[in-house]
Structure formats: structure tokens, C-alpha cells
Write a protein that holds these residues in place. Structure first.
Motif, PDB file in Angstrom:
ATOM      1  N   SER A 287       0.832  -1.239   0.027  1.00  0.00           N
ATOM      2  CA  SER A 287      -0.034  -0.051   0.025  1.00  0.00           C
ATOM      3  C   SER A 287       0.860   1.279  -0.063  1.00  0.00           C
ATOM      4  O   SER A 287       0.319   2.278  -0.285  1.00  0.00           O
ATOM      5  CB  SER A 287      -1.027   0.089   1.233  1.00  0.00           C
ATOM      6  OG  SER A 287      -0.019   0.268   2.548  1.00  0.00           O
ATOM      7  N   GLY A 288       2.019   1.202   0.459  1.00  0.00           N
ATOM      8  CA  GLY A 288       2.784   2.340   0.592  1.00  0.00           C
ATOM      9  C   GLY A 288       2.961   3.070   1.827  1.00  0.00           C
ATOM     10  O   GLY A 288       3.537   3.896   2.051  1.00  0.00           O
ATOM     11  N   ARG A 289       1.898   2.400   2.791  1.00  0.00           N
ATOM     12  CA  ARG A 289       1.739   3.094   3.933  1.00  0.00           C
ATOM     13  C   ARG A 289       2.825   2.736   5.079  1.00  0.00           C
ATOM     14  O   ARG A 289       2.886   3.764   5.905  1.00  0.00           O
ATOM     15  CB  ARG A 289       0.387   2.802   4.411  1.00  0.00           C
ATOM     16  CG  ARG A 289      -0.186   3.553   5.488  1.00  0.00           C
ATOM     17  CD  ARG A 289      -0.402   5.098   5.502  1.00  0.00           C
ATOM     18  NE  ARG A 289      -0.586   5.888   6.766  1.00  0.00           N
ATOM     19  CZ  ARG A 289      -1.473   6.232   7.090  1.00  0.00           C
ATOM     20  NH1 ARG A 289      -2.914   5.677   6.674  1.00  0.00           N
ATOM     21  NH2 ARG A 289      -1.717   7.047   8.294  1.00  0.00           N
ATOM     22  N   PHE A 290       3.374   1.808   5.092  1.00  0.00           N
ATOM     23  CA  PHE A 290       4.381   1.268   5.864  1.00  0.00           C
ATOM     24  C   PHE A 290       5.867   1.272   5.346  1.00  0.00           C
ATOM     25  O   PHE A 290       5.887   0.549   4.433  1.00  0.00           O
ATOM     26  CB  PHE A 290       3.997   0.175   6.848  1.00  0.00           C
ATOM     27  CG  PHE A 290       2.617   0.267   7.268  1.00  0.00           C
ATOM     28  CD1 PHE A 290       2.472   0.865   8.553  1.00  0.00           C
ATOM     29  CD2 PHE A 290       1.498  -0.413   6.654  1.00  0.00           C
ATOM     30  CE1 PHE A 290       1.349   1.094   9.246  1.00  0.00           C
ATOM     31  CE2 PHE A 290       0.390  -0.127   7.528  1.00  0.00           C
ATOM     32  CZ  PHE A 290       0.123   0.543   8.804  1.00  0.00           C
ATOM     33  N   LEU A 291       6.798   1.587   6.099  1.00  0.00           N
ATOM     34  CA  LEU A 291       8.177   1.496   5.903  1.00  0.00           C
ATOM     35  C   LEU A 291       8.844   0.542   6.991  1.00  0.00           C
ATOM     36  O   LEU A 291       8.483   0.667   8.181  1.00  0.00           O
ATOM     37  CB  LEU A 291       8.905   2.770   5.787  1.00  0.00           C
ATOM     38  CG  LEU A 291      10.215   2.813   5.786  1.00  0.00           C
ATOM     39  CD1 LEU A 291      10.996   2.277   4.412  1.00  0.00           C
ATOM     40  CD2 LEU A 291      10.875   4.288   5.944  1.00  0.00           C
ATOM     41  N   MET A 292       9.478  -0.451   6.628  1.00  0.00           N
ATOM     42  CA  MET A 292      10.108  -1.341   7.317  1.00  0.00           C
ATOM     43  C   MET A 292      11.548  -1.410   7.176  1.00  0.00           C
ATOM     44  O   MET A 292      12.065  -1.487   6.025  1.00  0.00           O
ATOM     45  CB  MET A 292       9.533  -2.748   7.434  1.00  0.00           C
ATOM     46  CG  MET A 292       8.305  -3.162   7.566  1.00  0.00           C
ATOM     47  SD  MET A 292       7.379  -4.259   6.784  1.00  0.00           S
ATOM     48  CE  MET A 292       6.820  -3.564   5.070  1.00  0.00           C
ATOM     49  N   CYS A 293      12.549  -1.194   8.349  1.00  0.00           N
ATOM     50  CA  CYS A 293      13.862  -1.211   8.332  1.00  0.00           C
ATOM     51  C   CYS A 293      14.449  -2.120   9.144  1.00  0.00           C
ATOM     52  O   CYS A 293      14.127  -2.223  10.439  1.00  0.00           O
ATOM     53  CB  CYS A 293      14.536   0.019   8.535  1.00  0.00           C
ATOM     54  SG  CYS A 293      14.296   1.480   7.330  1.00  0.00           S
ATOM     55  N   GLY A 294      15.377  -3.159   8.600  1.00  0.00           N
ATOM     56  CA  GLY A 294      16.149  -4.037   9.551  1.00  0.00           C
ATOM     57  C   GLY A 294      17.342  -3.193  10.269  1.00  0.00           C
ATOM     58  O   GLY A 294      17.847  -2.574   9.478  1.00  0.00           O
ATOM     59  N   SER A 295      17.696  -3.740  11.208  1.00  0.00           N
ATOM     60  CA  SER A 295      18.716  -2.865  12.024  1.00  0.00           C
ATOM     61  C   SER A 295      19.825  -3.808  12.727  1.00  0.00           C
ATOM     62  O   SER A 295      19.631  -4.825  12.829  1.00  0.00           O
ATOM     63  CB  SER A 295      18.151  -2.114  13.257  1.00  0.00           C
ATOM     64  OG  SER A 295      18.979  -1.334  13.871  1.00  0.00           O
ATOM     65  N   ASP A 296      20.707  -3.173  12.877  1.00  0.00           N
ATOM     66  CA  ASP A 296      21.785  -3.907  13.729  1.00  0.00           C
ATOM     67  C   ASP A 296      21.480  -4.258  15.312  1.00  0.00           C
ATOM     68  O   ASP A 296      21.950  -5.196  15.736  1.00  0.00           O
ATOM     69  CB  ASP A 296      23.126  -2.975  14.162  1.00  0.00           C
ATOM     70  CG  ASP A 296      23.848  -2.792  12.925  1.00  0.00           C
ATOM     71  OD1 ASP A 296      23.900  -3.571  12.163  1.00  0.00           O
ATOM     72  OD2 ASP A 296      24.539  -1.630  12.758  1.00  0.00           O
ATOM     73  N   ASP A 297      20.496  -3.755  15.578  1.00  0.00           N
ATOM     74  CA  ASP A 297      19.676  -3.977  17.062  1.00  0.00           C
ATOM     75  C   ASP A 297      18.837  -5.083  16.918  1.00  0.00           C
ATOM     76  O   ASP A 297      18.214  -5.345  17.902  1.00  0.00           O
ATOM     77  CB  ASP A 297      19.217  -2.662  17.479  1.00  0.00           C
ATOM     78  CG  ASP A 297      17.785  -2.344  17.099  1.00  0.00           C
ATOM     79  OD1 ASP A 297      17.305  -3.134  16.172  1.00  0.00           O
ATOM     80  OD2 ASP A 297      17.023  -1.382  17.128  1.00  0.00           O
ATOM     81  N   THR A 298      18.872  -5.785  16.156  1.00  0.00           N
ATOM     82  CA  THR A 298      18.182  -7.245  15.820  1.00  0.00           C
ATOM     83  C   THR A 298      16.657  -7.140  15.591  1.00  0.00           C
ATOM     84  O   THR A 298      16.061  -8.148  15.674  1.00  0.00           O
ATOM     85  CB  THR A 298      18.378  -8.191  17.280  1.00  0.00           C
ATOM     86  OG1 THR A 298      17.566  -7.846  18.263  1.00  0.00           O
ATOM     87  CG2 THR A 298      19.656  -8.269  17.609  1.00  0.00           C
ATOM     88  N   SER A 299      16.003  -6.032  15.545  1.00  0.00           N
ATOM     89  CA  SER A 299      14.679  -5.779  15.322  1.00  0.00           C
ATOM     90  C   SER A 299      14.688  -4.848  13.983  1.00  0.00           C
ATOM     91  O   SER A 299      15.139  -4.384  13.300  1.00  0.00           O
ATOM     92  CB  SER A 299      13.932  -5.066  16.451  1.00  0.00           C
ATOM     93  OG  SER A 299      14.656  -3.913  16.668  1.00  0.00           O
ATOM     94  N   VAL A 300      13.290  -5.072  13.370  1.00  0.00           N
ATOM     95  CA  VAL A 300      12.635  -4.548  12.181  1.00  0.00           C
ATOM     96  C   VAL A 300      11.819  -3.488  12.732  1.00  0.00           C
ATOM     97  O   VAL A 300      10.953  -3.601  13.424  1.00  0.00           O
ATOM     98  CB  VAL A 300      12.026  -5.476  11.170  1.00  0.00           C
ATOM     99  CG1 VAL A 300      11.286  -4.683  10.126  1.00  0.00           C
ATOM    100  CG2 VAL A 300      12.627  -6.646  10.776  1.00  0.00           C
ATOM    101  N   HIS A 301      12.285  -2.222  12.382  1.00  0.00           N
ATOM    102  CA  HIS A 301      11.362  -1.107  12.842  1.00  0.00           C
ATOM    103  C   HIS A 301      10.407  -0.789  11.749  1.00  0.00           C
ATOM    104  O   HIS A 301      10.687  -0.739  10.667  1.00  0.00           O
ATOM    105  CB  HIS A 301      12.334   0.118  13.044  1.00  0.00           C
ATOM    106  CG  HIS A 301      13.147   0.054  14.231  1.00  0.00           C
ATOM    107  ND1 HIS A 301      12.914   0.383  15.552  1.00  0.00           N
ATOM    108  CD2 HIS A 301      14.393  -0.520  14.407  1.00  0.00           C
ATOM    109  CE1 HIS A 301      14.012   0.035  16.245  1.00  0.00           C
ATOM    110  NE2 HIS A 301      14.881  -0.551  15.774  1.00  0.00           N
TER     111      HIS A 301
END
Length: 346
Positions: A287-301
Motif C-alpha cells: 500500500s506504501g503506507r508502512f516502511l520497514m527497516c532491519g537494524s543492527d539492534d536485531t529488530s525490524v522498525h
């Protein structure tokens, strides 16, 4: 240290002045922000994705993952020297492909599902035909694309006959897979090319680099269409918005950003509640509404792209998340990590 060449210093100053002038011109036309325009829109619901499948099989760090065009199968590449083709619906391994070099950094699935490509510290891109197997039952190598002066950092299929690659020698190459020859080979960035993302129409693509910039390219040309500055450190990941008019980036500077191609500049910036580590990969919902980013801190924001609000995190991995891929039908997100595991979130 030897003193700097006065002429070089002068040219550097001239370049800095030009960049500043361009930024000032951009600010003049930036009459509002995405957050301000979308202020009246209701908040997005909380994203509640869970690990539907935990895919175990690799015995070393998993560096890259990519969905096939059928939104069911995905390929992962690991430092254990294996590519694994997974059926994400059942969690089963479909094929295991042993590699000649275990230092794989990037994998790509052709949209048709017929081919996969991979490469890394071996300074070449290897293409496998999943429909043809050799006498040992392993997918056949159809092409070994050589000629890089640095590691292969990213690769993407435009179709079954065309592949674009980025590498540590700062170059982009377009390959004709039928002949195995380069059709384009040009200097793209002032640092390692790290990430490539294709537009929905497959006519343009965007690249991210350690030179802190992102660039927009046309598959038919060797010259850059647009350059986007703003990040303060390496751009580790780029991802086209489903609309084709914008793209997102994840960076070592602990921010993610949204860039508008028509506005020729950044229109939104996203930061986690606690900026502890940089972002390694990013993806946008269908939908383009959500952005997901994987990180060094072990979680996906996760963020609401319109209101720039942090929406939550996906927790489960036990080490650095290295790669993230959103299924073409928007129904699942796949992540892989240095914890040797692959997770399918639904």
C-alpha cells in the motif's frame, strides 16, 4: 601528511559551494512537509505481524534474501557456502545450491522464478537455472559474469535475459544473459555501490552507496538522471515505493528517509525511539503506507510513511538483521540475520 594540492582544494571548495547552492534552491521550493500535509489523516493501525515460518537450514550468517515473483518462493545466501530456495508457505527447502565461494553478499530471484543470481567477495556474479540440473541434481550454472575490480554487492534481474549489478569498484554493469556480455559498464558513485532497487515498471532503478548519496538511473542509459544528497553516512539500502514516484533509504546514520523523484528531494525522515544502531535493509508495504527497516539492534522498525510515526518493531531475531524482502503480493515480509535463521512474517 603531505599538504593538499591548492588546485585540488579550490576544486573541492567549488564543489561544496555548488552542492550548498543546490540544497538552498531545493529548500526554496520545499513549501511544506509530508507530515504537515497528512496531519488530518487518521493514524495508521498498529502493524501486528508474527513469525509464520522460522526457516532453519543455514549453519552460518545469512547475508541476503529475495522473494521470487510468485510471492511464494525466496532465495537466501549464507556464509556457509549455500544458496537455499525455500517454499515460504510450507517452510520446506526446494533446492540447496552449493557455491564455489562462501563469501556471498547478494542474491536475486528472477521475477519469473526461473533463475537466481548471487555474488560477493569472489568478484563475480553467478547465475543458476533452477529448471535444469546437472548430474548431481544441483541447479546448473548458466553464466559466470566476471570483470569486476571489487566485490559484488548487489544484483537484480530486470527479466530473464537482463541483469544489473553493483559492486565495490563503484561501477554499475548491465548484462545480457544470453550472450554473457556486458551491455553497459560505467562509474556510478564515488564509493562502493551497496544496494539496487528496480522501479515497478522495470524501466528505472535507484542505487545507494557509501558515498552517502542515492542515484536514479534509466535501464536504457548510462548517465545518472538524478542524485539525492542528505544522508550523513553510508546508504545501506534503497527500496522503490510501489507508486514508482518515490523511494526509501536506510542508512548507517541511524535514519531512514523517503525521497520524491518529482520533487527531486527528501520529503520525510524516520528515526527509531532509541537511535542505537544503523539500518541495514529496508522495504515498503504494497500500500506504501508502512516502511520497514532491519537494524543492527536485531529488530525490524516500522513507520507510518505519511505521518512519520514509529509504528512498532518486529522482534525475534537474535543478531544483526542483514536483509529484508517484501513479497510482491504484499502478503508477507522475509528477513534474514546473522543468527543463521530466516523468518517469514505474516
Amino acid at each position: 601528511m603531505p599538504p593538499k594540492d591548492p588546485e585540488l582544494q579550490k576544486l573541492q571548495q567549488e564543489l561544496d559551494d555548488l552542492v550548498k547552492k543546490l540544497k538552498d534552491e531545493q529548500k526554496k521550493v520545499a513549501d511544506t512537509t509530508l507530515e504537515a500535509v497528512c496531519g488530518s489523516i487518521p493514524d495508521a493501525p498498529k502493524v501486528r505481524l508474527v513469525t509464520k515460518k522460522l526457516l532453519k537450514g543455514h549453519i552460518n550468517k545469512v547475508n541476503s534474501i529475495h522473494f521470487s515473483g510468485d510471492s511464494r518462493h525466496c532465495v537466501t545466501g549464507s556464509l556457509d557456502g549455500k544458496l537455499i530456495i525455500w517454499d515460504t508457505w510450507t517452510g520446506n527447502k526446494v533446492q540447496i545450491i552449493p557455491l564455489r565461494s562462501s563469501w556471498v553478499m547478494s542474491v536475486a530471484f528472477a521475477p519469473s522464478g526461473n533463475f537466481v543470481a548471487c555474488g560477493g567477495m569472489d568478484n563475480m556474479c553467478t547465475v543458476y537455472d533452477l529448471n535444469n540440473r546437472d548430474s548431481t541434481g544441483v541447479a546448473k550454472i548458466v553464466r559466470e559474469l566476471m570483470g569486476y575490480e571489487g566485490f559484488l554487492s548487489s544484483c537484480r534481474f530486470i527479466d530473464d535475459k537482463t541483469l544489473v549489478t553493483g559492486s565495490g569498484d563503484m561501477k554499475l554493469c548491465m548484462w545480457d544473459l544470453e550472450s554473457g556480455k556486458k551491455t553497459q559498464d560505467f562509474d556510478a558513485h564515488a564509493g562502493d555501490v551497496i544496494s539496487i532497487s528496480l522501479a515497478p515498471d522495470n524501466q528505472t532503478y535507484v542505487t545507494g552507496s557509501v558515498d552517502k548519496s542515492c542515484k536514479l538511473w534509466d535501464v536504457r542509459e548510462e548517465k545518472c538522471r538524478q542524485t539525492f544528497f542528505g544522508h550523513e553516512s553510508d546508504v545501506n539500502s534503497v527500496c522503490f515505493h510501489p507508486s514508482g514516484f518515490s523511494f526509501a533509504t536506510g542508512s548507517e546514520d541511524k535514519t531512514a528517509r523517503l525521497w520524491d523523484i518529482r520533487a527531486d528531494q527528501q520529503i520525510a525522515q524516520y528515526a527509531p525511539p532509541n537511535a542505537n544502531s544503523g539500518f541495514t535493509c529496508c522495504g515498503i508495504s504494497l500500500s506504501g503506507r508502512f516502511l520497514m527497516c532491519g537494524s543492527d539492534d536485531t529488530s525490524v522498525h516500522i513507520w507510518d510513511t505519511l505521518k512519520t510515526q514509529h509504528n512498532g518493531t518486529l522482534a525475534g531475531h537474535e543478531n544483526r538483521i542483514t536483509s529484508l524482502s517484501v513479497a510482491g503480493n504484499g502478503m508477507a515480509v522475509a528477513t534474514c540475520s546473522w543468527d543463521q535463521n530466516v523468518r517469514i512474517w505474516v
